[in-house]
Design a protein around this motif. Structure first.
Motif, PDB file in Angstrom:
ATOM      1  N   TYR A  14       0.813  -1.286   0.356  1.00 30.98           N
ATOM      2  CA  TYR A  14      -0.234   0.253  -0.103  1.00 30.98           C
ATOM      3  C   TYR A  14       0.743   0.985   0.065  1.00 30.98           C
ATOM      4  O   TYR A  14       1.771   1.754   0.506  1.00 30.98           O
ATOM      5  CB  TYR A  14      -0.983   0.428   1.075  1.00 30.98           C
ATOM      6  CG  TYR A  14      -1.665   1.168   1.362  1.00 30.98           C
ATOM      7  CD1 TYR A  14      -2.650   1.345   0.589  1.00 30.98           C
ATOM      8  CD2 TYR A  14      -1.289   2.097   2.194  1.00 30.98           C
ATOM      9  CE1 TYR A  14      -3.733   2.450   0.870  1.00 30.98           C
ATOM     10  CE2 TYR A  14      -1.891   3.092   2.479  1.00 30.98           C
ATOM     11  CZ  TYR A  14      -3.289   3.597   1.991  1.00 30.98           C
ATOM     12  OH  TYR A  14      -3.699   4.321   1.691  1.00 30.98           O
ATOM     13  N   LEU A  15       0.466   2.024  -0.809  1.00 26.35           N
ATOM     14  CA  LEU A  15       0.927   3.157  -0.653  1.00 26.35           C
ATOM     15  C   LEU A  15       0.245   5.080   0.079  1.00 26.35           C
ATOM     16  O   LEU A  15      -0.811   4.979  -1.012  1.00 26.35           O
ATOM     17  CB  LEU A  15       1.726   3.971  -1.679  1.00 26.35           C
ATOM     18  CG  LEU A  15       2.880   2.845  -3.009  1.00 26.35           C
ATOM     19  CD1 LEU A  15       2.924   3.406  -4.335  1.00 26.35           C
ATOM     20  CD2 LEU A  15       3.642   2.361  -2.570  1.00 26.35           C
ATOM     21  N   SER A  16       0.645   5.342   0.687  1.00 28.27           N
ATOM     22  CA  SER A  16      -0.119   6.708   0.763  1.00 28.27           C
ATOM     23  C   SER A  16      -0.180   7.772   0.346  1.00 28.27           C
ATOM     24  O   SER A  16       1.143   8.142  -0.309  1.00 28.27           O
ATOM     25  CB  SER A  16      -0.662   7.177   2.215  1.00 28.27           C
ATOM     26  OG  SER A  16      -0.910   8.434   2.947  1.00 28.27           O
TER      27      SER A  16
ATOM     28  N   TRP B 222      -1.750   0.431  -5.128  1.00 28.38           N
ATOM     29  CA  TRP B 222      -1.093  -0.358  -4.398  1.00 28.38           C
ATOM     30  C   TRP B 222       0.119  -0.632  -5.973  1.00 28.38           C
ATOM     31  O   TRP B 222      -0.369  -0.674  -6.944  1.00 28.38           O
ATOM     32  CB  TRP B 222      -1.768  -1.584  -4.352  1.00 28.38           C
ATOM     33  CG  TRP B 222      -1.571  -2.664  -3.412  1.00 28.38           C
ATOM     34  CD1 TRP B 222      -0.755  -3.681  -3.442  1.00 28.38           C
ATOM     35  CD2 TRP B 222      -1.793  -2.853  -2.063  1.00 28.38           C
ATOM     36  NE1 TRP B 222      -0.579  -4.495  -2.693  1.00 28.38           N
ATOM     37  CE2 TRP B 222      -1.316  -4.174  -1.545  1.00 28.38           C
ATOM     38  CE3 TRP B 222      -2.679  -1.655  -1.374  1.00 28.38           C
ATOM     39  CZ2 TRP B 222      -1.529  -4.669  -0.179  1.00 28.38           C
ATOM     40  CZ3 TRP B 222      -3.191  -2.560  -0.033  1.00 28.38           C
ATOM     41  CH2 TRP B 222      -2.249  -3.707   0.194  1.00 28.38           C
ATOM     42  N   ASN B 223       1.288  -0.979  -5.440  1.00 29.20           N
ATOM     43  CA  ASN B 223       2.394  -1.144  -5.852  1.00 29.20           C
ATOM     44  C   ASN B 223       2.754  -2.454  -5.816  1.00 29.20           C
ATOM     45  O   ASN B 223       2.621  -2.817  -4.994  1.00 29.20           O
ATOM     46  CB  ASN B 223       3.812  -0.202  -5.990  1.00 29.20           C
ATOM     47  CG  ASN B 223       4.356   0.729  -6.702  1.00 29.20           C
ATOM     48  OD1 ASN B 223       3.288   1.703  -7.126  1.00 29.20           O
ATOM     49  ND2 ASN B 223       4.869   1.829  -6.467  1.00 29.20           N
ATOM     50  N   PHE B 224       2.707  -2.896  -7.027  1.00 30.12           N
ATOM     51  CA  PHE B 224       2.946  -4.558  -7.221  1.00 30.12           C
ATOM     52  C   PHE B 224       3.738  -5.150  -8.188  1.00 30.12           C
ATOM     53  O   PHE B 224       3.741  -4.212  -8.997  1.00 30.12           O
ATOM     54  CB  PHE B 224       1.734  -5.365  -7.436  1.00 30.12           C
ATOM     55  CG  PHE B 224       0.876  -5.246  -8.465  1.00 30.12           C
ATOM     56  CD1 PHE B 224       1.097  -5.805  -9.420  1.00 30.12           C
ATOM     57  CD2 PHE B 224       0.285  -3.722  -8.275  1.00 30.12           C
ATOM     58  CE1 PHE B 224       0.083  -5.701 -10.620  1.00 30.12           C
ATOM     59  CE2 PHE B 224      -0.906  -3.819  -9.867  1.00 30.12           C
ATOM     60  CZ  PHE B 224      -0.829  -4.509 -10.408  1.00 30.12           C
TER      61      PHE B 224
ATOM     62  N   THR C 172      11.065   2.852   3.805  1.00 27.57           N
ATOM     63  CA  THR C 172      12.299   2.094   4.244  1.00 27.57           C
ATOM     64  C   THR C 172      12.454   2.559   5.635  1.00 27.57           C
ATOM     65  O   THR C 172      13.081   2.600   6.319  1.00 27.57           O
ATOM     66  CB  THR C 172      13.054   2.273   3.995  1.00 27.57           C
ATOM     67  OG1 THR C 172      13.535   3.633   3.029  1.00 27.57           O
ATOM     68  CG2 THR C 172      13.699   1.721   2.492  1.00 27.57           C
ATOM     69  N   ALA C 173      10.987   3.570   6.278  1.00 26.69           N
ATOM     70  CA  ALA C 173      11.134   4.296   7.282  1.00 26.69           C
ATOM     71  C   ALA C 173      10.089   3.360   8.182  1.00 26.69           C
ATOM     72  O   ALA C 173       9.294   2.231   7.827  1.00 26.69           O
ATOM     73  CB  ALA C 173      10.426   5.503   7.376  1.00 26.69           C
TER      74      ALA C 173
ATOM     75  N   TYR D 129       3.328   1.042   6.960  1.00 30.56           N
ATOM     76  CA  TYR D 129       3.099   0.198   5.737  1.00 30.56           C
ATOM     77  C   TYR D 129       4.433  -0.179   5.185  1.00 30.56           C
ATOM     78  O   TYR D 129       5.133  -0.148   3.674  1.00 30.56           O
ATOM     79  CB  TYR D 129       2.253   1.116   4.529  1.00 30.56           C
ATOM     80  CG  TYR D 129       0.991   0.440   4.816  1.00 30.56           C
ATOM     81  CD1 TYR D 129       0.381  -0.428   4.618  1.00 30.56           C
ATOM     82  CD2 TYR D 129       0.098   1.691   6.141  1.00 30.56           C
ATOM     83  CE1 TYR D 129      -1.151  -0.687   5.264  1.00 30.56           C
ATOM     84  CE2 TYR D 129      -0.681   1.634   6.214  1.00 30.56           C
ATOM     85  CZ  TYR D 129      -1.806   0.417   5.696  1.00 30.56           C
ATOM     86  OH  TYR D 129      -2.466  -0.247   6.573  1.00 30.56           O
ATOM     87  N   ALA D 130       5.790  -0.297   5.309  1.00 31.37           N
ATOM     88  CA  ALA D 130       7.551  -0.554   5.618  1.00 31.37           C
ATOM     89  C   ALA D 130       7.419  -1.799   4.849  1.00 31.37           C
ATOM     90  O   ALA D 130       6.716  -3.054   4.999  1.00 31.37           O
ATOM     91  CB  ALA D 130       8.093  -0.133   6.242  1.00 31.37           C
TER      92      ALA D 130
END
Length: 208
Positions: free
Chosen positions: A85-87, A100-102, A187-188, A192-193
């Motif tokens: 998931y991307l906010s 959503w990236n996939f 990466t933080a 949803y990291a």
């Protein structure tokens, strides 16, 4: 699967690499008089396909194979790579909405059911594939008699791809600045990291 040229993956080696690194597949069949049948199983890339065709090997419980009527009709194998998931908050630009990236590949074809000897070979190859990451890999031959006994309840198969559709939706339509911010968020230390997805996005950006 929605086809979009910007996200399409057509490089055969990139597709093979996706399958090698994400070998836990979903097998989907449409069985006459029964409808959709779905199973989950490990699948490997085989070497030496005719004309560089993608050839896969796999195995599943014999009862599952019977439910699929494996070998009697075409199936689809789905391989899912990193996804998440991307906010829209991460973009720091508007307008954006959640997305959503996939990375995914669909392999269509008709399986060929293998006999006991070749099925045991698939089991051996599967163990070797996954154990290969260990400094001292475990080998199936260590429990050879037991493995041969339980292999009787397993069905192995090969599948030569008749059609492959692969897609990597990794923010290729965004600017370098936005991708950098999204990668930083992935990466933080946040809910949803997903470092693996961030790595896939960086690799995709380098390939553009």
């Amino acid at each position: 699967m929605l086809r979009q040229d910007i996200f399409a993956v057509t490089d055969p080696e990139r597709i093979r690499d996706l399958i090698r690194t994400h070998a836990w597949a979903t097998l989907i069949s449409h069985v006459p008089d029964r409808g959709m049948t779905v199973s989950h199983l490990p699948v490997l890339v085989a070497d030496g396909g005719p004309g560089d065709a993608l050839v896969l090997t796999g195995h599943l419980a014999r009862t599952d194979a019977e439910e699929h009527q494996l070998g009697a009709h075409d199936v689809v194998l789905v391989f899912q790579g990193p996804h998440g998931y991307l906010s829209p908050v991460w973009y720091e630009a508007t307008p954006h909405v959640p997305t959503w990236n996939f990375v995914v590949a669909h392999v269509h074809g008709r399986p060929v059911v293998l006999g006991p000897e070749h099925t045991y070979g698939v089991l051996t190859d599967t163990v070797d594939h996954f154990e290969g990451r260990f400094p001292e890999p475990w080998r199936l031959e260590r429990v050879d008699a037991y493995a041969h006994r339980i292999a009787a309840a397993v069905t192995g198969f090969t599948l030569t791809a008749a059609r492959v559709t692969a897609k990597a939706k990794l923010s290729q339509d965004e600017s370098d600045e936005v991708v950098h911010r999204v990668v930083a968020a992935l990466t933080a230390d946040q809910p949803y990291a997903h470092p693996q997805l961030a790595r896939a996005m960086r690799d995709s950006r380098r390939q553009q």
